[in-house]
Design an enzyme around this catalytic site. Structure first.
Site, PDB file in Angstrom:
ATOM      1  N   SER A  42       0.843  -1.194   0.000  1.00 12.38           N
ATOM      2  CA  SER A  42       0.000   0.000   0.000  1.00 12.38           C
ATOM      3  C   SER A  42       0.877   1.242   0.000  1.00 12.38           C
ATOM      4  O   SER A  42       2.058   1.188   0.342  1.00 12.38           O
ATOM      5  CB  SER A  42      -0.860   0.020   1.258  1.00 12.38           C
ATOM      6  OG  SER A  42      -0.012   0.224   2.371  1.00 12.38           O
ATOM      7  N   LYS A  43       0.266   2.330  -0.398  1.00 10.33           N
ATOM      8  CA  LYS A  43       1.003   3.583  -0.454  1.00 10.33           C
ATOM      9  C   LYS A  43       1.483   3.970   0.940  1.00 10.33           C
ATOM     10  O   LYS A  43       2.588   4.481   1.105  1.00 10.33           O
ATOM     11  CB  LYS A  43       0.108   4.681  -1.026  1.00 10.33           C
ATOM     12  CG  LYS A  43       0.886   5.790  -1.676  1.00 10.33           C
ATOM     13  CD  LYS A  43      -0.008   6.590  -2.585  1.00 10.33           C
ATOM     14  CE  LYS A  43       0.782   7.497  -3.495  1.00 10.33           C
ATOM     15  NZ  LYS A  43      -0.018   8.088  -4.537  1.00 10.33           N
TER      16      LYS A  43
END
Ligand code: GLU
Length: 494
Positions: free
Chosen positions: A247-248
């Site tokens: 995920s970012k």
């Protein structure tokens, strides 16, 4: 019939095009292309608070950059609100769904009680069994309600044949009466997505295993609406080396397709890598052209187990998964030089290194330079940085090159300018004539050729490794070589 093969990519536009999303799009695209079918781009923008124009544009740009083309759309889910509402009304009218008036407080209290008693947590179906009079009086009182699906009761089950995972069965008793319309009247994903898939005549739903929990419930909606159930294929998730979802928040920009565009990756190299993150051909083949991949692709060969995106944030050598770097390097090093030159043009312009002559009188020189340097490069962005010395006097010196090739040999401070003077006298400046001069120079000084040659590599290009020095001399040309050798002293100043 090919006409019946219809797939969709329905991203929620709440951020950027995630590489996992791109992989989903790609596998759907491959299947559609293989079977002469259609790919539909459908933006699931019903979450008004989280959906943004910027994100929609990012998804479209990302797909275009990757070369994943679609045949219909983009459609926007919000444009079909009437269809969703109509479907909810149909389900209510046919008795497949019911209004539930339980308040949040009621539900929370029941959940807590069930947890305390260690009984099954889930909606207890209070409103499903309201009498007609009770229902009518709540309706007349104008109480808010959600709409829930009436999951069949009894010992039955929902079962489907997942193209990847095989037969997937879930007992009715394990599925709670799920909500399909919120109390504010807005229909939820489980309903909208199915209604859209029915309207768009979707034949195959290829999506991540994170949707496995939705599939049986959605099949109940298909059945209740009397619609044909599509083929389902669930792909593995992409996890990091610690088995966490990428995920970012935890991995930063490298999860966004745009990052690869900005950082000098070739779109097909990224596609090739992404496909192999969830699918394999059955042999060890790792490099596929588009045509080969379309030909080889089958849903059945999608992996069952999760794939690992090998990213080591703590190791600066790995700006992303090393396998992706190697795949990119493969394409970069084998692609047509004219095509490479075209891709590098904007990058060189940004770096202030572009000259229009690279497309006219210096075209051959430019292409040869790319061919000489790309053997060690991984991304397009390596050219204006690591190969900067080929195009400008203003390059930076690799630290190792400075220490090992130059400063270690104090004599080079004089030798390199002297060598420069001798080379300046050459009428015919070629790899062979330069080699003769260097040879004579080294025997006169009684030094090994490696010493001035490594030093020359440093002052000419700032690098520790690269093509043969005599080829570099010949290709850089007399003026540049002589100028930089004569100026070698500047690197010795601290
Ligand atoms: N909008 C959903 C997502 O982005 C689509 C899920 C599906 O393919 O059904 O995850």
């Amino acid at each position: 019939m090919a006409d019946d093969v219809r797939l969709r990519f329905p991203p929620s536009p709440t951020g950027y095009l995630h590489i996992g999303g791109a992989r989903t799009a790609l596998l759907n695209w491959l299947y559609a292309r293989k079977h002469g079918g259609k790919l539909i781009l459908r933006i699931e923008d019903t979450d008004a608070e989280r959906s943004t124009e910027e994100s929609i544009q990012g998804i479209i740009d990302g797909m275009e950059w990757l070369g994943i083309d679609w045949d219909e759309g983009p459609y926007f889910q919000t444009e079909f609100a009437t269809d969703h509402k109509k479907a909810a009304a149909t389900l209510l009218a046919s008795g497949h769904a019911y209004k539930c008036f339980c308040t949040k407080e009621d539900l929370d209290a029941k959940r807590e009680a069930a947890m305390a008693a260690k009984t099954q947590v889930g909606y207890d179906k209070t409103c499903r069994y309201l009498s007609a009079e009770e229902m009518q009086s709540k309706e007349e009182a104008g109480l808010p309600f959600v709409v829930r699906m009436k999951v069949p009761s009894g010992d039955g089950f929902v079962s489907y044949d997942d193209k990847v995972l095989g037969t997937m069965t879930r007992n009715y008793s394990d599925i709670e009466d799920f909500v399909i319309v919120r109390s504010n009247g807005s229909p939820l994903y489980l309903l909208c997505n199915v209604v859209d898939d029915i309207r768009d005549r979707i034949s195959h739903v290829v999506r991540g295993q994170d949707h496995l929990t939705n599939t049986h419930r959605q099949i109940l909606v298909y059945q209740a609406l009397g619609a044909k159930i599509p083929v389902f294929a669930h792909m593995p998730l992409t996890l990091d080396t610690k088995k966490k979802k990428i995920s970012k928040r935890s991995h930063g920009e490298i999860v966004a397709v745009q990052w690869y565009q900005k950082n000098g990756f070739l779109p097909w190299a990224l596609c090739n890598f992404l496909v192999l993150l969830g699918w394999s051909s059955g042999d060890d083949k790792e490099i596929f052209s588009q045509e080969e991949l379309i030909e080889a692709f089958t849903l059945e060969r999608i992996n069952k187990s999760n794939s690992i995106f090998n990213y080591r944030k703590d190791d600066p050598k790995f700006i992303t998964d090393p396998k992706l770097l190697n795949t990119n390097a493969h394409y970069l090093r084998s692609m047509d030089l004219a095509e490479l030159a075209e891709l590098l043009k904007p990058i060189f312009k940004d770096a202030g290194l572009w000259q229009d002559s690279f497309e006219s009188e210096q075209k051959e020189w430019f292409h040869t330079t790319l061919a000489m340097t790309r053997e060690r490069f991984y991304t397009l962005n390596d050219f204006p940085t690591e190969a900067r010395g080929w195009f400008s006097d203003d390059f930076s010196m690799d630290d190792k090159a400075l220490k090992k090739n130059l400063l270690k040999h104090e004599g080079l401070k004089q030798w390199l300018p002297e060598l420069g003077l001798q080379l300046e006298a050459l009428e015919d400046f070629t790899a062979d004539t330069c080699k003769e001069v260097v040879k004579d120079f080294c025997s006169a000084k009684d030094i090994k050729m490696g010493v001035p040659m490594n030093g020359a590599r440093a002052v000419l290009l700032g690098q520790i490794k690269g093509p043969s020095m005599f080829d570099i001399f010949a290709h850089l040309g007399k003026d540049t070589v002589v100028r930089r050798l004569k100026d070698a002293g500047k690197w010795f100043k601290t």
